[in-house]
Design a protein around this motif. Structure first.
Motif, PDB file in Angstrom:
ATOM      1  N   ASP A  21       1.075  -0.975   0.041  1.00 34.03           N
ATOM      2  CA  ASP A  21       0.374  -0.263   0.181  1.00 34.03           C
ATOM      3  C   ASP A  21       1.410   1.000  -0.401  1.00 34.03           C
ATOM      4  OD1 ASP A  21      -1.918   2.080   0.369  1.00 34.03           O
ATOM      5  OD2 ASP A  21      -1.496   1.951   2.320  1.00 34.03           O
ATOM      6  N   GLU A  23       0.386   4.120   0.434  1.00 30.22           N
ATOM      7  CA  GLU A  23       0.385   5.046   1.534  1.00 30.22           C
ATOM      8  C   GLU A  23       0.500   4.772   2.608  1.00 30.22           C
ATOM      9  OE1 GLU A  23      -3.786   7.667   3.657  1.00 30.22           O
ATOM     10  OE2 GLU A  23      -3.932   5.680   1.590  1.00 30.22           O
ATOM     11  N   GLU A 248      -2.818   3.575  -9.440  1.00 29.74           N
ATOM     12  CA  GLU A 248      -4.063   3.666  -8.274  1.00 29.74           C
ATOM     13  C   GLU A 248      -5.316   3.728  -8.921  1.00 29.74           C
ATOM     14  OE1 GLU A 248      -6.925   6.430  -6.964  1.00 29.74           O
ATOM     15  OE2 GLU A 248      -5.956   6.686  -9.104  1.00 29.74           O
ATOM     16  N   GLN A 249      -5.950   2.805  -8.090  1.00 31.61           N
ATOM     17  CA  GLN A 249      -7.771   3.086  -8.767  1.00 31.61           C
ATOM     18  C   GLN A 249      -7.734   3.489  -7.274  1.00 31.61           C
ATOM     19  OE1 GLN A 249      -8.552  -0.760  -9.761  1.00 31.61           O
ATOM     20  NE2 GLN A 249      -7.018  -0.763 -11.692  1.00 31.61           N
ATOM     21  N   GLY A 250      -9.210   3.881  -7.702  1.00 30.93           N
ATOM     22  CA  GLY A 250     -10.842   5.168  -6.375  1.00 30.93           C
ATOM     23  C   GLY A 250      -9.553   5.168  -5.265  1.00 30.93           C
ATOM     24  N   GLY A 251      -8.125   5.593  -6.137  1.00 27.49           N
ATOM     25  CA  GLY A 251      -8.045   6.516  -4.200  1.00 27.49           C
ATOM     26  C   GLY A 251      -7.058   5.008  -3.642  1.00 27.49           C
ATOM     27  N   THR A 252      -6.714   4.308  -4.237  1.00 25.74           N
ATOM     28  CA  THR A 252      -6.120   3.201  -3.747  1.00 25.74           C
ATOM     29  C   THR A 252      -4.810   2.974  -4.760  1.00 25.74           C
ATOM     30  OG1 THR A 252      -7.756   2.585  -2.833  1.00 25.74           O
ATOM     31  CG2 THR A 252      -5.391   1.397  -3.029  1.00 25.74           C
ATOM     32  N   ARG A 253      -3.337   3.397  -3.709  1.00 19.31           N
ATOM     33  CA  ARG A 253      -1.945   2.872  -5.043  1.00 19.31           C
ATOM     34  C   ARG A 253      -0.731   2.536  -4.193  1.00 19.31           C
ATOM     35  NH1 ARG A 253       0.976   5.521  -9.048  1.00 19.31           N
ATOM     36  NH2 ARG A 253      -0.515   7.601  -8.526  1.00 19.31           N
ATOM     37  N   SER A 284     -10.591   0.051   1.314  1.00 18.92           N
ATOM     38  CA  SER A 284     -10.351   1.103   2.371  1.00 18.92           C
ATOM     39  C   SER A 284     -11.991   1.331   3.280  1.00 18.92           C
ATOM     40  CB  SER A 284      -9.973   2.198   1.973  1.00 18.92           C
ATOM     41  OG  SER A 284     -10.094   3.256   3.183  1.00 18.92           O
ATOM     42  N   SER A 319      -9.166   6.392   7.518  1.00 16.07           N
ATOM     43  CA  SER A 319      -9.711   5.039   6.726  1.00 16.07           C
ATOM     44  C   SER A 319      -8.270   4.419   6.475  1.00 16.07           C
ATOM     45  CB  SER A 319     -10.352   5.436   5.132  1.00 16.07           C
ATOM     46  OG  SER A 319     -11.218   6.198   5.693  1.00 16.07           O
TER      47      SER A 319
END
Length: 421
Positions: A21, A23, A248-253, A284, A319
């Motif tokens: 992840d 982030e 990255e898709q839907g705010g998740t990288r 998430s 989250s």
């Protein structure tokens, strides 16, 4: 440390692999992530990092005209390697050379950048190793800026390094490097995501097609993967085929690394397995809401204030990425900064609304693995005071003091009388 294989984890055909992840640095999948292997041209991610750092610090400019050494010209003319031709007397900017390196893996352009940043490739290699230590990369050794085997450089390799050696690194170390590049210089993806570009159209006129075939609109459309925007491929005889990617898709990288796959295509096919696993199995979930209160510490006592207590709550929402998105699998835990309290565990008025007095952290992820130990601490948000508490006036404080005195006297007298019987 390698996680135990779970039934729904993919079978990745590579000697080493990792999915992270981007982030938090949380490891979602790993296969022998700490074995030392040659990264080949994935090495250039470190060169990208150091060029971006030098530009950010003002040590160089993207518009700088780079002096091209005879060594660099000779390397750039070797068409057995990935290259754009560099010529004596031609003007090249840092930006142009960086694009050639990041898009086309041009080795001569990479050496030119190393010399521009550090003065020599040997000094640049020292910078690479120092930066790796600074970033917490534990399994690595840099001997050149490109990822080539030194033998491929026909005697032009950096001084002080062996004739037949190659950079070495683990998949975890590569993921740590990529994590920091994306965190500190996310603009690096602006170049890494370019599918093709012409280098020096007026003179060299070389069409640079990105070796990352997972990019949407790439040379091999059947390998396209939605959201892929980086990062770097690698191949040498010793390294085999390797790829460090990010999506990255839907705010998740995610960050992925696969090392020593069977074929050039396979490095992308195995990466796609990792991405499918990440997006299909993890999501998430909000585990702390902005303004949420908690049973263990819903209020704090206040002394010398107009109010005897004050409510506290989470300052922000939080989250986290969870397998199956199961928010019930985690438990918020509050921690109060004891230095802000007196010896009786009270806040002393006046107290301002919004003052941070502790944290709310997340437990329940005992089996989670992170890229580095310092990433393994629970994610947290500040715990803050919700309302202002003004200091009580002199008369009010005096009345409380007198009331407390007589209350104490009454309790003492009462205890004495009870003792007589």
């Amino acid at each position: 440390m390698e996680k135990e294989v779970e039934a729904n984890e993919p079978s990745v055909e590579a000697d080493s692999a990792i999915l992270v992840d981007a982030e938090t640095g949380k490891v979602l999948y790993s296969k022998k992530p700490d074995i030392i292997l040659p990264p080949a041209s994935m090495t250039k991610i470190m060169t990208e990092y150091l060029v971006n750092e030098a530009a950010s610090n003002g040590d160089i400019s993207w518009d700088d005209e780079v002096t091209i050494s005879d060594k660099t010209i000779e390397i750039s003319q070797d068409y057995d390697l990935s290259n754009v031709p560099l010529r004596e007397g031609e003007s090249y900017s840092v930006q142009e050379l960086y694009e050639a390196m990041a898009i086309y893996s041009a080795n001569g352009a990479t050496v030119a950048l190393a010399e521009h940043v550090a003065g020599s490739e040997s000094d640049f290699v020292d910078m690479m190793n120092q930066k790796a230590e600074e970033l917490g990369m534990e399994e690595y050794e840099f001997v050149n800026s490109t990822g080539l085997n030194n033998q491929s450089m026909n005697g032009l390799h950096p001084e002080g390094t062996g004739d037949d050696v190659e950079n070495m690194m683990s998949a975890r170390a590569m993921a740590i490097l990529t994590y920091h590049l994306l965190d500190e210089y996310p603009e690096a993806l602006d170049t890494a995501s370019i599918t093709e570009k012409t280098f020096k159209e007026e003179t060299a006129n070389v069409l640079m097609e990105n070796w990352n075939w997972m990019l949407p609109g790439s040379l091999e459309e059947h390998l396209d993967y939605e959201g892929v925007d980086g990062l770097k491929t690698g191949y040498t005889d010793l390294a085999g085929n390797a790829f460090t990617g990010t999506v990255e898709q839907g705010g998740t990288r995610y960050i992925s690394v696969v090392m020593r796959t069977g074929t050039r295509m396979a490095r992308f096919e195995e990466t796609a397995k990792l991405y499918d696993y990440g997006f299909n199995e993890f999501s998430s979930a909000e585990v702390i809401a902005d303004g949420e209160t908690f049973e263990d510490v819903s209020t704090l006592p206040v002394t010398k204030g107009k109010e005897d207590s004050v409510p506290v709550s989470a300052k922000d929402s939080l989250s986290v990425l969870l397998e199956g998105g199961d928010a019930e699998a985690v438990t918020p835990t509050t921690t109060i900064d004891e230095e802000l309290l007196n010896e009786d565990g009270e806040l002393e008025a006046p107290v301002e609304a919004g003052t941070e007095i502790g944290t709310v952290s997340i437990d329940g992820q005992a089996n989670s693995e992170y890229l580095k130990d310092n990433m393994a601490s629970s994610q947290e948000v500040p715990l803050v005071i919700e309302e202002e508490v003004e200091k009580a006036g002199w008369l009010s404080l005096t009345a409380r003091s007198v009331g407390g005195f007589f209350g104490s006297m009454w309790n003492s007298a009462s205890s004495f009388v009870k003792g007589l019987f």
